[in-house]
Design a protein around this motif. Sequence first.
Motif, PDB file in Angstrom:
ATOM      1  N   SER A   8       0.855  -1.183   0.000  1.00 47.48           N
ATOM      2  CA  SER A   8       0.000   0.000   0.000  1.00 47.48           C
ATOM      3  C   SER A   8       0.887   1.227   0.000  1.00 47.48           C
ATOM      4  O   SER A   8       2.108   1.131   0.207  1.00 47.48           O
ATOM      5  N   ALA A   9       0.298   2.371  -0.233  1.00 41.69           N
ATOM      6  CA  ALA A   9       1.084   3.606  -0.241  1.00 41.69           C
ATOM      7  C   ALA A   9       1.782   3.818   1.096  1.00 41.69           C
ATOM      8  O   ALA A   9       2.962   4.194   1.150  1.00 41.69           O
ATOM      9  N   GLN A  14       6.633   3.582   4.523  1.00 40.82           N
ATOM     10  CA  GLN A  14       7.310   3.154   5.746  1.00 40.82           C
ATOM     11  C   GLN A  14       8.558   2.340   5.425  1.00 40.82           C
ATOM     12  O   GLN A  14       9.606   2.518   6.057  1.00 40.82           O
ATOM     13  N   ALA A  15       8.443   1.459   4.449  1.00 37.10           N
ATOM     14  CA  ALA A  15       9.601   0.649   4.066  1.00 37.10           C
ATOM     15  C   ALA A  15      10.720   1.523   3.518  1.00 37.10           C
ATOM     16  O   ALA A  15      11.903   1.316   3.833  1.00 37.10           O
ATOM     17  N   ALA A 121      11.495  -6.066 -12.218  1.00 33.03           N
ATOM     18  CA  ALA A 121      10.235  -5.819 -12.908  1.00 33.03           C
ATOM     19  C   ALA A 121       9.033  -5.814 -11.973  1.00 33.03           C
ATOM     20  O   ALA A 121       7.944  -5.393 -12.368  1.00 33.03           O
ATOM     21  N   HIS A 122       9.186  -6.283 -10.732  1.00 36.89           N
ATOM     22  CA  HIS A 122       8.055  -6.344  -9.822  1.00 36.89           C
ATOM     23  C   HIS A 122       7.549  -4.928  -9.532  1.00 36.89           C
ATOM     24  O   HIS A 122       8.334  -4.045  -9.144  1.00 36.89           O
ATOM     25  N   PRO A 123       6.252  -4.648  -9.708  1.00 34.93           N
ATOM     26  CA  PRO A 123       5.758  -3.278  -9.518  1.00 34.93           C
ATOM     27  C   PRO A 123       5.953  -2.743  -8.104  1.00 34.93           C
ATOM     28  O   PRO A 123       6.212  -1.547  -7.924  1.00 34.93           O
ATOM     29  N   LEU A 124       5.843  -3.620  -7.090  1.00 33.11           N
ATOM     30  CA  LEU A 124       6.065  -3.166  -5.722  1.00 33.11           C
ATOM     31  C   LEU A 124       7.530  -2.795  -5.508  1.00 33.11           C
ATOM     32  O   LEU A 124       7.843  -1.777  -4.878  1.00 33.11           O
TER      33      LEU A 124
END
Length: 322
Positions: A8-9, A14-15, A121-124
């Motif tokens: 999530s945004a 936070q990460a 390539a992972h969007p996250l």
Amino acid sequence: MTLRLHDSASGVAQAAALLRDGSLVAFPTETVYGLGGDATSEAAVAAIFAAKNRPSFNPLICHYASADAAFTDVIPTATALRIAAAFWPGPLTLVLPRRAGSRVSLLAGAGLDTLAVRVPAHPLAARLLAAAGRPVAAPSANLSGRVSPTTAAHVLDGLDGRIAAVIDGGACAVGLESTVLDLSGPVPMLLRAGGIPLETLRDLLPEIAEATHGGTAPRSPGQMLSHYAPDLPLRLGAQTVAADEALLAFGPAIAGGALQFSLSDSGDVVEAATRLFAGLRYLDAEGRRLGLRGIAAMPIPEMGLGRALNDRLGRAACAQPE
């Protein structure tokens, strides 16, 4: 207790804040989950090795949000630009010459004159890397020698309590580490098979060769002994230091020597890891300038990152300078 953050945004924010603060955060890529740390921070990179119980300071792959960002730290060849355009974002790591002004820590690159870089390539992962705003060094998020993780639960099985957070992006699509391709030399060299098959690479690079791993593979992690060697001879386990030697100190320094560099006054192996390559470079350059005959390294205990420190010092001591 390791935080489990959501995709999530707020979770990404936070990460990213944790990474900028020097903490370790596991995150998904299309290959496996990576154990991320700020690649510009020697302390964060040392913490990666400590968290994994990684036995040696092998080069780590630095992850970027874009090819343009990656090429600020390495020098792309014409071939690299062509391959990056074809396969990035994606499960391909390129080994390229390190730029002179690169912000990536020496420890992340294991003191080599090359860096391993990729754009996942992972969007996250892409959102997290963009939010962090810096290169993120990330080996697989597991204890050294264990099976690579492809879910957040796998990460927590091995690293719960050892890292600040894992951000859960579900299961990884590829489930196999990235292909590693060395483009720093005259012949493209496959260092590790992975998410992009060799046959696919050969469609664009018919001249690609496969590295052997008998101690001479170019840029292969932990293989080329001479990449860790100063020009001055290195003497290990020193209990005394001569007037014409430089001292690489660990803990309370012994008296003598023409020049000293302390890895850690307190005998902290994690601090010592952050200073190893810088110390060797400093003592080698200054020692040669002063006409010294060698470098004497004090003993380091075989515990924790001490094993990795001794591994690299041992390689440097037995290697012939290039």
